[in-house]
Write a protein that holds these residues in place. Structure first.
Motif, PDB file in Angstrom:
ATOM      1  N   GLY A 162      48.554  19.166  46.181  1.00 30.80           N
ATOM      2  CA  GLY A 162      49.273  18.484  45.107  1.00 30.80           C
ATOM      3  C   GLY A 162      49.574  19.429  43.960  1.00 30.80           C
ATOM      4  O   GLY A 162      50.722  19.627  43.577  1.00 30.80           O
ATOM      5  N   SER A 181      51.636  23.402  31.412  1.00 28.60           N
ATOM      6  CA  SER A 181      51.850  24.235  32.600  1.00 28.60           C
ATOM      7  C   SER A 181      52.533  23.485  33.719  1.00 28.60           C
ATOM      8  O   SER A 181      53.121  24.071  34.602  1.00 28.60           O
ATOM      9  CB  SER A 181      50.507  24.755  33.132  1.00 28.60           C
ATOM     10  N   ILE A 182      52.425  22.160  33.701  1.00 31.11           N
ATOM     11  CA  ILE A 182      52.949  21.344  34.792  1.00 31.11           C
ATOM     12  C   ILE A 182      53.950  20.358  34.203  1.00 31.11           C
ATOM     13  O   ILE A 182      53.669  19.716  33.190  1.00 31.11           O
ATOM     14  CB  ILE A 182      51.788  20.569  35.465  1.00 31.11           C
ATOM     15  N   ALA A 241      54.901  30.410  41.818  1.00 31.97           N
ATOM     16  CA  ALA A 241      54.260  29.548  42.823  1.00 31.97           C
ATOM     17  C   ALA A 241      54.788  29.869  44.225  1.00 31.97           C
ATOM     18  O   ALA A 241      54.018  29.952  45.183  1.00 31.97           O
ATOM     19  CB  ALA A 241      54.496  28.082  42.471  1.00 31.97           C
ATOM     20  N   VAL A 271      46.608  27.598  36.959  1.00 29.26           N
ATOM     21  CA  VAL A 271      45.692  28.599  36.414  1.00 29.26           C
ATOM     22  C   VAL A 271      45.997  28.742  34.919  1.00 29.26           C
ATOM     23  O   VAL A 271      47.175  28.779  34.513  1.00 29.26           O
ATOM     24  CB  VAL A 271      45.831  29.956  37.153  1.00 29.26           C
ATOM     25  N   GLY A 329      44.313  36.883  40.642  1.00 30.57           N
ATOM     26  CA  GLY A 329      43.884  36.448  41.967  1.00 30.57           C
ATOM     27  C   GLY A 329      43.221  35.078  42.015  1.00 30.57           C
ATOM     28  O   GLY A 329      42.722  34.662  43.065  1.00 30.57           O
ATOM     29  N   ILE A 330      43.213  34.364  40.874  1.00 27.12           N
ATOM     30  CA  ILE A 330      42.535  33.059  40.854  1.00 27.12           C
ATOM     31  C   ILE A 330      43.298  32.038  41.713  1.00 27.12           C
ATOM     32  O   ILE A 330      42.703  31.312  42.516  1.00 27.12           O
ATOM     33  CB  ILE A 330      42.365  32.546  39.399  1.00 27.12           C
ATOM     34  N   GLY A 331      44.646  32.014  41.577  1.00 31.01           N
ATOM     35  CA  GLY A 331      45.449  31.079  42.369  1.00 31.01           C
ATOM     36  C   GLY A 331      45.222  31.294  43.858  1.00 31.01           C
ATOM     37  O   GLY A 331      45.001  30.343  44.620  1.00 31.01           O
ATOM     38  N   VAL A 337      48.330  23.244  41.858  1.00 31.89           N
ATOM     39  CA  VAL A 337      47.518  24.449  41.635  1.00 31.89           C
ATOM     40  C   VAL A 337      47.893  24.926  40.237  1.00 31.89           C
ATOM     41  O   VAL A 337      49.080  25.133  39.964  1.00 31.89           O
ATOM     42  CB  VAL A 337      47.853  25.611  42.600  1.00 31.89           C
ATOM     43  N   ASN A 360      55.912  32.693  45.383  1.00 34.13           N
ATOM     44  CA  ASN A 360      55.314  33.956  45.847  1.00 34.13           C
ATOM     45  C   ASN A 360      53.844  33.777  46.207  1.00 34.13           C
ATOM     46  O   ASN A 360      53.362  34.322  47.198  1.00 34.13           O
ATOM     47  CB  ASN A 360      55.433  35.034  44.762  1.00 34.13           C
ATOM     48  N   ARG A 420      47.504  36.106  37.169  1.00 35.92           N
ATOM     49  CA  ARG A 420      47.677  37.419  37.803  1.00 35.92           C
ATOM     50  C   ARG A 420      46.371  38.169  37.982  1.00 35.92           C
ATOM     51  O   ARG A 420      46.299  39.376  37.883  1.00 35.92           O
ATOM     52  CB  ARG A 420      48.645  38.284  36.993  1.00 35.92           C
ATOM     53  N   ASP A 431      59.214  30.849  40.773  1.00 35.72           N
ATOM     54  CA  ASP A 431      58.985  32.068  41.562  1.00 35.72           C
ATOM     55  C   ASP A 431      57.505  32.400  41.708  1.00 35.72           C
ATOM     56  O   ASP A 431      57.064  32.842  42.772  1.00 35.72           O
ATOM     57  CB  ASP A 431      59.714  33.254  40.926  1.00 35.72           C
TER      58      ASP A 431
HETATM   59  C1  LIG Z   1      51.459  29.669  40.208  1.00 36.56           C
HETATM   60  C2  LIG Z   1      50.099  30.023  39.582  1.00 36.56           C
HETATM   61  C3  LIG Z   1      49.076  28.942  39.989  1.00 36.56           C
HETATM   62  C4  LIG Z   1      49.636  31.394  40.100  1.00 36.56           C
HETATM   63  O1  LIG Z   1      48.291  31.618  39.709  1.00 36.56           O
HETATM   64  P1  LIG Z   1      47.682  33.104  39.550  1.00 36.56           P
HETATM   65  O2  LIG Z   1      46.206  32.979  39.469  1.00 36.56           O
HETATM   66  O3  LIG Z   1      48.369  33.805  38.454  1.00 36.56           O
HETATM   67  O4  LIG Z   1      48.113  33.761  40.942  1.00 36.56           O
HETATM   68  P2  LIG Z   1      47.432  35.056  41.627  1.00 36.56           P
HETATM   69  O5  LIG Z   1      46.964  36.004  40.593  1.00 36.56           O
HETATM   70  O6  LIG Z   1      46.446  34.613  42.655  1.00 36.56           O
HETATM   71  O7  LIG Z   1      48.712  35.690  42.346  1.00 36.56           O
HETATM   72  C5  LIG Z   1      48.855  35.723  43.750  1.00 36.56           C
HETATM   73  C6  LIG Z   1      50.271  36.126  44.084  1.00 36.56           C
HETATM   74  O8  LIG Z   1      51.199  35.146  43.617  1.00 36.56           O
HETATM   75  C7  LIG Z   1      52.416  35.784  43.179  1.00 36.56           C
HETATM   76  N1  LIG Z   1      52.606  35.565  41.727  1.00 36.56           N
HETATM   77  C8  LIG Z   1      51.712  35.047  40.849  1.00 36.56           C
HETATM   78  N2  LIG Z   1      52.253  34.969  39.612  1.00 36.56           N
HETATM   79  C9  LIG Z   1      53.513  35.446  39.713  1.00 36.56           C
HETATM   80  C10 LIG Z   1      54.571  35.638  38.776  1.00 36.56           C
HETATM   81  N3  LIG Z   1      54.424  35.305  37.488  1.00 36.56           N
HETATM   82  N4  LIG Z   1      55.741  36.145  39.238  1.00 36.56           N
HETATM   83  C11 LIG Z   1      55.916  36.489  40.520  1.00 36.56           C
HETATM   84  N5  LIG Z   1      54.936  36.342  41.466  1.00 36.56           N
HETATM   85  C12 LIG Z   1      53.743  35.836  41.060  1.00 36.56           C
HETATM   86  C13 LIG Z   1      52.236  37.257  43.481  1.00 36.56           C
HETATM   87  O9  LIG Z   1      52.699  37.474  44.798  1.00 36.56           O
HETATM   88  C14 LIG Z   1      50.733  37.411  43.415  1.00 36.56           C
HETATM   89  O10 LIG Z   1      50.247  38.506  44.130  1.00 36.56           O
HETATM   90  P3  LIG Z   1      50.162  39.954  43.391  1.00 36.56           P
HETATM   91  O11 LIG Z   1      49.467  39.715  42.069  1.00 36.56           O
HETATM   92  O12 LIG Z   1      49.372  40.767  44.357  1.00 36.56           O
HETATM   93  O13 LIG Z   1      51.585  40.394  43.210  1.00 36.56           O
HETATM   94  C15 LIG Z   1      50.197  30.102  38.018  1.00 36.56           C
HETATM   95  O14 LIG Z   1      51.299  30.916  37.668  1.00 36.56           O
HETATM   96  C16 LIG Z   1      50.369  28.749  37.337  1.00 36.56           C
HETATM   97  O15 LIG Z   1      49.398  28.074  37.009  1.00 36.56           O
HETATM   98  N6  LIG Z   1      51.641  28.336  37.106  1.00 36.56           N
HETATM   99  C17 LIG Z   1      51.934  27.067  36.435  1.00 36.56           C
HETATM  100  C18 LIG Z   1      51.606  25.887  37.309  1.00 36.56           C
HETATM  101  C19 LIG Z   1      52.443  25.857  38.579  1.00 36.56           C
HETATM  102  O16 LIG Z   1      53.646  26.069  38.549  1.00 36.56           O
HETATM  103  N7  LIG Z   1      51.773  25.543  39.704  1.00 36.56           N
HETATM  104  C20 LIG Z   1      52.411  25.457  41.005  1.00 36.56           C
HETATM  105  C21 LIG Z   1      53.107  24.183  41.228  1.00 36.56           C
HETATM  106  S1  LIG Z   1      52.026  22.795  41.232  1.00 36.56           S
END
Ligand SMILES: CC(C)(COP(=O)(O)OP(=O)(O)OC[C@H]1O[C@@H](n2cnc3c(N)ncnc32)[C@H](O)[C@@H]1OP(=O)(O)O)[C@@H](O)C(=O)NCCC(=O)NCCS
Length: 143
Positions: free
Chosen positions: A67, A21-22, A111, A71, A79-81, A69, A113, A77, A109
């Protein structure tokens, strides 16, 4: 969903989450510091005893930096992030922190968003930060 502070015994779970994921996963020692270092901390999200996400951050004086995040792919999707960022902000506020910084890849995108929704705004770009043509966006949130 249960959000609680990261513990030392979580390290293996955090490594599993980072794997795949990272782009540049943290080393085991780096992750262990979240539970050990007085200027670092983290929160883990749990579903039925399974660690489904985590956030790691550091802080000094009145500033902090997020540093990582991450999930679990199966639990995105929901709300955990967002809940992890809110937990971090609440904790940092209690420590007297005024603002939180982070950097995110311009092409990430999900992250970007997530951070915008959590109140972060971009204030600068670091060109080629993640390699040629891959810029980092610097974001900040006043808490
Ligand atoms: C980024 C990440 C942590 C989001 O976690 P998540 O738990 O899915 O996020 P949430 O469910 O809390 O989403 C909150 C908001 O983020 C945005 N979002 C989350 N995933 C998205 C996606 N795949 N595409 C577009 N927007 C997204 C949306 O605005 C969302 O709100 P909504 O569901 O009401 O539209 C997850 O996709 C992840 O682990 N990615 C890989 C690791 C990473 O890139 N981390 C960040 C850099 S360190």
């Amino acid at each position: 969903m249960n959000i609680r502070p990261v513990r030392e015994e979580d390290v293996k779970d955090l490594m599993r989450l980072e794997d795949g994921s990272i782009e540049h996963p943290w080393e085991e020692e780096e992750l262990a510091k979240l539970a050990q270092d007085p200027n670092k901390s983290g929160f883990a999200a749990e579903e039925g005893g399974r660690v489904t996400g985590y956030i790691g951050f550091s802080y000094i004086l009145d500033e902090a930096e997020i540093g990582n995040v991450v999930v679990d792919k199966e639990y995105r999707r929901r709300g955990i992030g967002e809940a992890l960022i809110e937990a971090a902000k609440g904790y940092l506020r209690e420590q007297g922190i005024a603002r939180v910084y982070l950097e995110v890849a311009e092409d990430n995108d999900a992250a970007k968003n997530l951070y915008s929704k959590a109140g972060f705004t971009s204030f600068n770009i670091r060109k080629d930060y993640y390699g040629k043509g891959r810029n980092a966006i610097l974001m900040v949130c006043e808490i």
